[in-house]
Design a protein around this motif. Structure first.
Motif, PDB file in Angstrom:
ATOM      1  N   CYS A  49       0.817  -1.225   0.000  1.00  0.00           N
ATOM      2  CA  CYS A  49       0.000   0.000   0.000  1.00  0.00           C
ATOM      3  C   CYS A  49       0.842   1.264   0.000  1.00  0.00           C
ATOM      4  N   LEU A  71       1.618   6.960  -6.318  1.00  0.00           N
ATOM      5  CA  LEU A  71       0.305   7.627  -6.346  1.00  0.00           C
ATOM      6  C   LEU A  71      -0.680   6.866  -7.223  1.00  0.00           C
ATOM      7  N   LYS A  74      -1.747   3.717  -5.426  1.00  0.00           N
ATOM      8  CA  LYS A  74      -2.613   3.997  -4.272  1.00  0.00           C
ATOM      9  C   LYS A  74      -4.031   4.349  -4.724  1.00  0.00           C
ATOM     10  N   LYS A  75      -4.144   4.977  -5.888  1.00  0.00           N
ATOM     11  CA  LYS A  75      -5.478   5.344  -6.389  1.00  0.00           C
ATOM     12  C   LYS A  75      -6.327   4.105  -6.663  1.00  0.00           C
ATOM     13  N   TYR A  79      -6.813   0.372   1.724  1.00  0.00           N
ATOM     14  CA  TYR A  79      -6.142  -0.379   2.789  1.00  0.00           C
ATOM     15  C   TYR A  79      -6.908  -0.205   4.096  1.00  0.00           C
TER      16      TYR A  79
ATOM     17  N   LYS B 386      -0.144   7.883   4.737  1.00  0.00           N
ATOM     18  CA  LYS B 386       0.792   7.291   3.775  1.00  0.00           C
ATOM     19  C   LYS B 386       0.101   6.348   2.797  1.00  0.00           C
ATOM     20  N   SER B 387      -1.047   5.795   3.211  1.00  0.00           N
ATOM     21  CA  SER B 387      -1.739   4.856   2.320  1.00  0.00           C
ATOM     22  C   SER B 387      -2.606   5.589   1.292  1.00  0.00           C
ATOM     23  N   LEU B 388      -2.831   6.885   1.492  1.00  0.00           N
ATOM     24  CA  LEU B 388      -3.707   7.627   0.579  1.00  0.00           C
ATOM     25  C   LEU B 388      -2.923   8.154  -0.627  1.00  0.00           C
ATOM     26  N   PRO B 389      -3.620   8.328  -1.748  1.00  0.00           N
ATOM     27  CA  PRO B 389      -2.914   8.823  -2.941  1.00  0.00           C
ATOM     28  C   PRO B 389      -2.642  10.329  -2.875  1.00  0.00           C
ATOM     29  N   ILE B 390      -1.773  10.704  -1.971  1.00  0.00           N
ATOM     30  CA  ILE B 390      -1.408  12.114  -1.804  1.00  0.00           C
ATOM     31  C   ILE B 390       0.105  12.210  -1.949  1.00  0.00           C
ATOM     32  N   SER B 391       0.568  13.129  -2.756  1.00  0.00           N
ATOM     33  CA  SER B 391       2.022  13.264  -2.881  1.00  0.00           C
ATOM     34  C   SER B 391       2.542  13.984  -1.640  1.00  0.00           C
TER      35      SER B 391
END
Lengths: 241, 535
Positions: A49, A71, A74-75, A79, B386-391
């Protein structure tokens, strides 16, 4: 959908948590990941993840490397950790909207999904309350809903059934089945071997950071039970718990 | 007693030791939180206080010419300043540490009475505040000894009584905090009401102290100090006991001060301890059965992250007040500068004041410390981020954006308001806005970078990361130094004949350059530091 290629993880202190793990979770799979405490399950899930950095091997989600484009991977992923540490200062609905915003889910679509899953898991009446006032099971339910509202292609869960009441556990299994039918993949760790045996079409057993066995559940279990297989493998390897 | 000591030790360890349990499990041992760094920082703070105290003491000594009464008022006033700061910094945290700590269930399940738990927690608060009192009062005692050559009893009682100076203020803070929390718990918007009550309390305390310290408008510094001491002791009798004990060397007054302080401690610990469980019940978040409001529109990632951090800030009155106290100070200074004639009608003095304003506002702006704790405050939810799609870049920028969204309007309004009220030049007006804005940005970035390097996720109370933590201390005192030193240079330059406008333009250019540099450093280092965090 999810592929571990010779993945290894060594922590700063020198502990090698996972050693050369290779595994392939395909679309439509419900893949159970089984092992003793400290076997390397959570480390593998977290690395998949993008939570944990790693240098050896690679992990691919939908053909994209987690290392190269975290990124993008993760999209596609949702998790759910073993202990749902959520933002306790938010209300349930504020948290779901936060996750919806991060994944770019349009408001109308999001509202519909929230209503659907909140009703299903019977927490609709609690969404206006602060998460700090939730029980462990309610937090778990909220974490599950937050994972579902952006329609992930891969659902990664760490001990998802811990804290859930029997009805919610049953509903979660239904959701798993629906997701797999729609082409998503589910990869989860569990200690509940009966659940893994009944629910998963594939399983993998990890011990001391190394993969012991992986494949179709029927082929691994055969005529015995998963519990017997698991204990037998643990004894043969002579490892500690 | 044994239980108290064990619990106190455990609380202190959690407060002062760094490392995160999860990291430690993986081979990294827990170690004292940069103890050498912390000690150095406190030595630095003590030195800073010493410089101020030495200047005042020299002025007093030169003026009084042997009159020890005026000199003797100074240590008591420093003690009062220390007590005041203890109340201000502790009031908002007492609730977090005492009544909302996450270890409540664990502690209450043990065979320990509520009184012992409360006593251990108040003792922890006391230890934190004692360090600050020592930093303020030790240099003062030394300089008083040098200038007034008092008898040995002064040293004996002064250094002994310092240990008891924070006790009553802490207890006042605990009681006020409980009262405010009880009042606020009767409202739906509990946190907002608590924040408003704290803000009113802090403004009240600052106004009273300002009024008391300016009772004698004109005259010698010694007379001013003695006047201030007289009005303060009328409000706060224990200070009079402290004064009598140290100056007259009276053991009776010293005993009274110590006895009352300890009796208050025991009484408050006993009362709060008796109702500890009940307090927990009242102050914990409660479930409400009402229909939730669905989102009308979605937000972008940056806005969503800013909203999340804003909610975090508002979720605890302690965090809110501590992190944003700089803004409250800024407004307070702006009002004081706007409505009072500090220059006494003199043109030259007014010009100097015009040079001071941008730097004083900058000092207050750099005390807005939300970014210094924003990483640590993620706590156990850090893996979620950290698991989220964020840079990492978006994540870090959202923190700076929120910081500036809070600071910019207050700085702009205060800067323009004071400039108009005082009839300052256009250059001065721009400096009153630009310099504090640049300071706010730079200190925000510095705080964030330090917190990325020195984070702590395993906390049971926000106090552990928001009060006396290294990032917070560095941001506070760093901001103070970096604004006071240029202020001194600016005044010296103006005094040497340089035009005020030219001096202000120079410092504006310098502040902008530093801010740009900070932005570059954040871009260069931020992502790497963020990625290195493993939890």
């Amino acid at each position: 959908m999810l592929r571990f290629c010779d993945f290894s993880k060594t922590y700063k202190g020198g502990k090698r948590a996972v050693d050369g793990l290779s595994l392939h979770v395909e679309a439509g799979d419900i893949y159970g990941f089984i092992g003793h405490n400290g076997a390397g399950k959570t480390t593998s899930l977290k690395a998949a993840c993008g939570i944990l950095d790693f240098t050896e091997g690679n992990i691919y989600i939908g053909g994209i490397s987690v290392k190269d484009d975290p990124l993008a991977t993760k999209k596609m992923t949702a998790y759910i950790p073993d202990n749902p540490d959520l933002y306790e200062f938010m209300t349930g609905i504020a948290y779901l909207n936060f996750i919806g915003d991060i994944y770019g889910v349009p408001a109308s679509e999001r509202n519909e999904l929230i209503r659907h899953y909140a009703t299903m898991f019977e927490i609709e009446g609690d969404l206006a309350s602060q998460i700090g006032s939730y029980s462990h099971g309610m937090k778990q339910k909220l974490a599950i809903i937050s994972a579902l509202i952006h329609k992930p292609k891969l659902l990664v869960l760490d001990e998802p059934f811990v804290g859930l009441d029997p009805k919610a556990a049953h509903l979660l299994k239904q959701v798993f089945a629906e997701l797999c039918e729609s082409g998503a993949a589910i990869f989860f760790s569990t200690h509940v071997l009966e659940v893994a045996q009944k629910l998963c079409n594939k399983i993998a057993i990890i011990k001391g950071g190394r993969l012991v066995v992986s494949g179709k559940t029927d082929e691994i279990v055969g005529d015995s039970s998963l519990e017997e297989v698991f204990l037998e493998l643990a004894d043969v390897e002579g490892g500690d718990a | 007693m044994r239980q108290f000591l064990m619990l106190y030790k455990a609380q202190l360890s959690a407060m002062f030791w760094s490392g995160n349990k999860k990291t430690a499990k993986k081979g990294k041992s827990l170690r004292p939180r940069s103890m050498a760094g912390q000690a150095l920082l406190w030595v630095f703070v003590m030195a800073l206080m010493g410089v101020y105290e030495f200047i005042f003491m020299s002025l007093l000594a030169a003026e009084s010419q042997g009159d020890t009464a005026a000199l003797a008022s100074f240590p008591a006033l420093v003690a009062f300043a220390s007590m005041l700061l203890t109340v201000i910094t502790t009031v908002s945290y007492a609730k977090t540490l005492l009544y909302e700590a996450k270890d409540y269930e664990l502690l209450f399940s043990l065979p320990i009475s509520g009184g012992v738990i409360v006593a251990a927690k108040i003792a922890t608060l006391y230890t934190l505040d004692l360090i600050f009192s020592l930093a303020m009062m030790l240099p003062c005692g030394v300089f008083y000894g040098l200038f007034a050559a008092p008898s040995v009893t002064f040293y004996l009682f002064y250094f002994l009584l310092i240990l008891f100076v924070p006790l009553i203020p802490i207890l006042v803070a605990c009681v006020v905090s409980a009262l405010f929390s009880l009042i606020a718990s009767r409202f739906r918007r509990t946190q907002m009401i608590t924040i408003v009550l704290y803000a009113i309390f802090l403004c009240g305390v600052m106004s009273i102290s300002f009024t008391m310290s300016s009772t004698t408008e004109e005259g010698l510094i010694g007379e001013m100090f003695m006047g201030a001491l007289a009005s303060v002791t009328a409000w706060y009798p224990p200070l009079a006991w402290f004064y009598e004990a140290t100056v007259s060397g009276s053991a009776l007054w010293a005993l009274l001060f110590v006895g009352v302080s300890l009796a208050c401690f025991a009484l408050v610990a006993l009362v709060i301890g008796k109702f500890y469980g009940r307090f927990q019940e009242i102050f914990r978040p409660r479930a409400v059965r009402r229909k939730y409001k669905a989102a009308e529109k979605s937000s972008g990632v940056m806005v969503a992250l800013m909203k999340k951090d804003w909610k975090r800030l508002c979720s605890s009155a302690g965090i809110f007040m501590n992190q944003l106290v700089g803004l409250l100070m800024l407004v307070f200074f702006a009002v004081i500068f706007g409505v009072t004639d500090l220059a006494g009608g003199e043109e030259e003095a007014a010009e100097i004041m015009g040079v001071l304003f941008p730097f004083i506002f900058a000092m207050a702006a750099s005390m807005v410390m939300d970014t210094s704790t924003s990483i640590s405050l993620e706590g156990k939810t850090f893996p979620l981020i950290k698991s989220l799609p964020i840079s990492p870049k978006t994540y870090l920028n959202s923190k700076i954006m929120l910081h500036m969204t809070l600071c910019a309007p207050v700085i702009t309004l205060c800067g323009i308001g004071v400039s108009i009220a005082k009839g300052l030049s256009v250059v001065n007006l721009i400096a009153c806005v630009v310099i504090p804005l640049c300071y706010a940005y730079s200190s925000g970035v510095i705080g964030l970078l330090i917190n990325l390097k020195k984070y702590k996720f395993d906390w049971t109370s926000e106090l552990m990361v928001a009060k006396n933590s290294l990032p917070v201390m560095l941001a506070t005192f760093g901001g103070m130094i970096l604004s006071l030193v240029p202020m001194g240079i600016a005044i010296a330059l103006c005094g040497s004949g340089f035009p005020v406008s030219a001096v202000l333009i120079f410092f504006m250019a310098l502040a902008v350059t530093v801010a740009v540099l900070m932005g570059v450093i954040l871009n260069a280092l931020g992502e790497n530091l963020f990625m290195k965090i493993e939890y």
